[in-house]
Design a protein around this motif. Structure first.
Motif, PDB file in Angstrom:
ATOM      1  N   LEU A  58       0.803  -1.218   0.000  1.00  0.00           N
ATOM      2  CA  LEU A  58       0.000   0.000   0.000  1.00  0.00           C
ATOM      3  C   LEU A  58       0.840   1.274   0.000  1.00  0.00           C
ATOM      4  CD1 LEU A  58      -2.702  -0.993   2.650  1.00  0.00           C
ATOM      5  CD2 LEU A  58      -2.934  -1.029   0.169  1.00  0.00           C
ATOM      6  N   ILE A  59       2.143   1.144   0.147  1.00  0.00           N
ATOM      7  CA  ILE A  59       2.977   2.335   0.303  1.00  0.00           C
ATOM      8  C   ILE A  59       2.880   3.245  -0.916  1.00  0.00           C
ATOM      9  CG2 ILE A  59       5.343   3.164   0.506  1.00  0.00           C
ATOM     10  CD1 ILE A  59       5.935   0.784   2.241  1.00  0.00           C
ATOM     11  N   ILE A  60       3.079   2.686  -2.107  1.00  0.00           N
ATOM     12  CA  ILE A  60       3.055   3.510  -3.321  1.00  0.00           C
ATOM     13  C   ILE A  60       1.664   4.095  -3.575  1.00  0.00           C
ATOM     14  CG2 ILE A  60       3.486   3.554  -5.794  1.00  0.00           C
ATOM     15  CD1 ILE A  60       5.971   3.272  -4.012  1.00  0.00           C
ATOM     16  N   PRO A  61       0.575   3.298  -3.510  1.00  0.00           N
ATOM     17  CA  PRO A  61      -0.754   3.905  -3.707  1.00  0.00           C
ATOM     18  C   PRO A  61      -1.079   4.991  -2.687  1.00  0.00           C
ATOM     19  CG  PRO A  61      -0.886   1.519  -3.903  1.00  0.00           C
ATOM     20  CD  PRO A  61       0.483   1.827  -3.398  1.00  0.00           C
ATOM     21  N   ILE A  62      -0.741   4.770  -1.420  1.00  0.00           N
ATOM     22  CA  ILE A  62      -1.041   5.773  -0.405  1.00  0.00           C
ATOM     23  C   ILE A  62      -0.215   7.031  -0.621  1.00  0.00           C
ATOM     24  CG2 ILE A  62      -0.749   6.297   2.050  1.00  0.00           C
ATOM     25  CD1 ILE A  62      -1.757   3.552   2.706  1.00  0.00           C
ATOM     26  N   THR A  63       1.056   6.864  -0.966  1.00  0.00           N
ATOM     27  CA  THR A  63       1.895   8.029  -1.225  1.00  0.00           C
ATOM     28  C   THR A  63       1.341   8.854  -2.379  1.00  0.00           C
ATOM     29  OG1 THR A  63       3.856   6.825  -0.450  1.00  0.00           O
ATOM     30  CG2 THR A  63       4.232   8.800  -1.754  1.00  0.00           C
ATOM     31  N   ASP A  64       0.933   8.180  -3.451  1.00  0.00           N
ATOM     32  CA  ASP A  64       0.361   8.884  -4.602  1.00  0.00           C
ATOM     33  C   ASP A  64      -0.942   9.576  -4.229  1.00  0.00           C
ATOM     34  OD1 ASP A  64       0.341   9.400  -7.556  1.00  0.00           O
ATOM     35  OD2 ASP A  64      -1.506   8.235  -7.429  1.00  0.00           O
ATOM     36  N   LEU A  65      -1.781   8.889  -3.470  1.00  0.00           N
ATOM     37  CA  LEU A  65      -3.055   9.481  -3.050  1.00  0.00           C
ATOM     38  C   LEU A  65      -2.828  10.654  -2.107  1.00  0.00           C
ATOM     39  CD1 LEU A  65      -6.150   9.350  -3.029  1.00  0.00           C
ATOM     40  CD2 LEU A  65      -5.983   7.728  -1.128  1.00  0.00           C
ATOM     41  N   TRP A  66      -1.856  10.556  -1.218  1.00  0.00           N
ATOM     42  CA  TRP A  66      -1.579  11.638  -0.276  1.00  0.00           C
ATOM     43  C   TRP A  66      -1.075  12.886  -0.996  1.00  0.00           C
ATOM     44  CZ3 TRP A  66      -4.289   8.567   1.961  1.00  0.00           C
ATOM     45  CH2 TRP A  66      -4.394   8.380   3.325  1.00  0.00           C
TER      46      TRP A  66
END
Length: 223
Positions: A72-80
């Motif tokens: 989830l790190i990459i999706p959350i970073t992009d969403l943030w």
């Protein structure tokens, strides 16, 4: 035995790590408070009330513990980035709930469920509503579990490295564990004294909190 004892490493560690320890304290405390605010009502509903799909919904939430959060790190970073939560303390609070909430819900739900079933009914006989019975009767009895869950959520916010390293930068609220890693890489000479002093400074608050909360932790998991 050192030939020339000195506190120089401690002074440097305090000077260089002080702001980042403050960030860690804000992140960990906010993570614990937000986790409790979200988990206590939800765990009470799953533990004390009946409604259609209760068991399925609970297992879906707890089943998130089996999910590898590193994905989830990459999706959350992009969403943030999109939501302007990147490099902010509230953004880290929310991100940590992804893996704090399922475990907290699991622990508190089991604790609520094992309390005597007629507590609310007895309180309502004396004039309490269901909400006031929850506040005046259930919550005081649940202090050990609440303290335990808050302590464990605090540990996540204090110790986590992966999410914090992706969601913060040097100009933002970088926590102490990430700064310790940054300060130990890229140099030709390793300052072992400073590294040891910084490591002890980072490790001291969780140890002190554990000593304070140890009795509550034992009571919470013994029920």
């Amino acid at each position: 035995i050192p030939r020339e004892p000195t506190l120089r490493s401690w002074r440097i560690a305090l000077q260089t790590l002080g702001p980042f320890l403050k960030n860690s304290a804000l992140i960990a405390t906010g993570t614990a408070i937000l986790s409790l605010l979200l988990t206590i009502p939800g765990a009470y509903v799953f533990g004390r009330l009946s409604f259609p799909g209760k068991r399925v919904a609970f297992y879906v939430i707890v089943g998130a513990l089996l999910f590898p959060y590193i994905l989830l790190i990459i999706p959350i970073t992009d969403l943030w980035y999109t939501l302007d939560l990147f490099n902010t303390i509230p953004g880290i609070w929310i991100a940590y709930q992804v893996f704090v909430l399922p475990f907290s819900m699991w622990v508190l739900r089991d604790f609520f469920e094992k309390l005597p079933a007629n507590l609310e009914e007895a309180a309502q006989v004396y004039g309490c509503t269901q909400f006031s019975a929850f506040v005046r009767v259930i919550l005081p009895l649940s202090v050990p579990a609440i303290v335990a869950v808050g302590f464990l959520a605090f540990l996540v916010g204090w110790n986590d490295f992966i999410f914090a390293s992706f969601l913060t930068t040097g100009s933002g609220p970088r926590p102490a564990v990430v700064q310790l890693f940054v300060s130990t890489t890229g140099g030709e000479r390793v300052q072992w004294g400073q590294i040891m002093a910084q490591s002890l400074l980072i490790g001291l608050p969780p140890v002190v909190l554990y000593m304070i909360a140890q009795r509550y932790l034992s009571n919470a998991f013994a029920v």
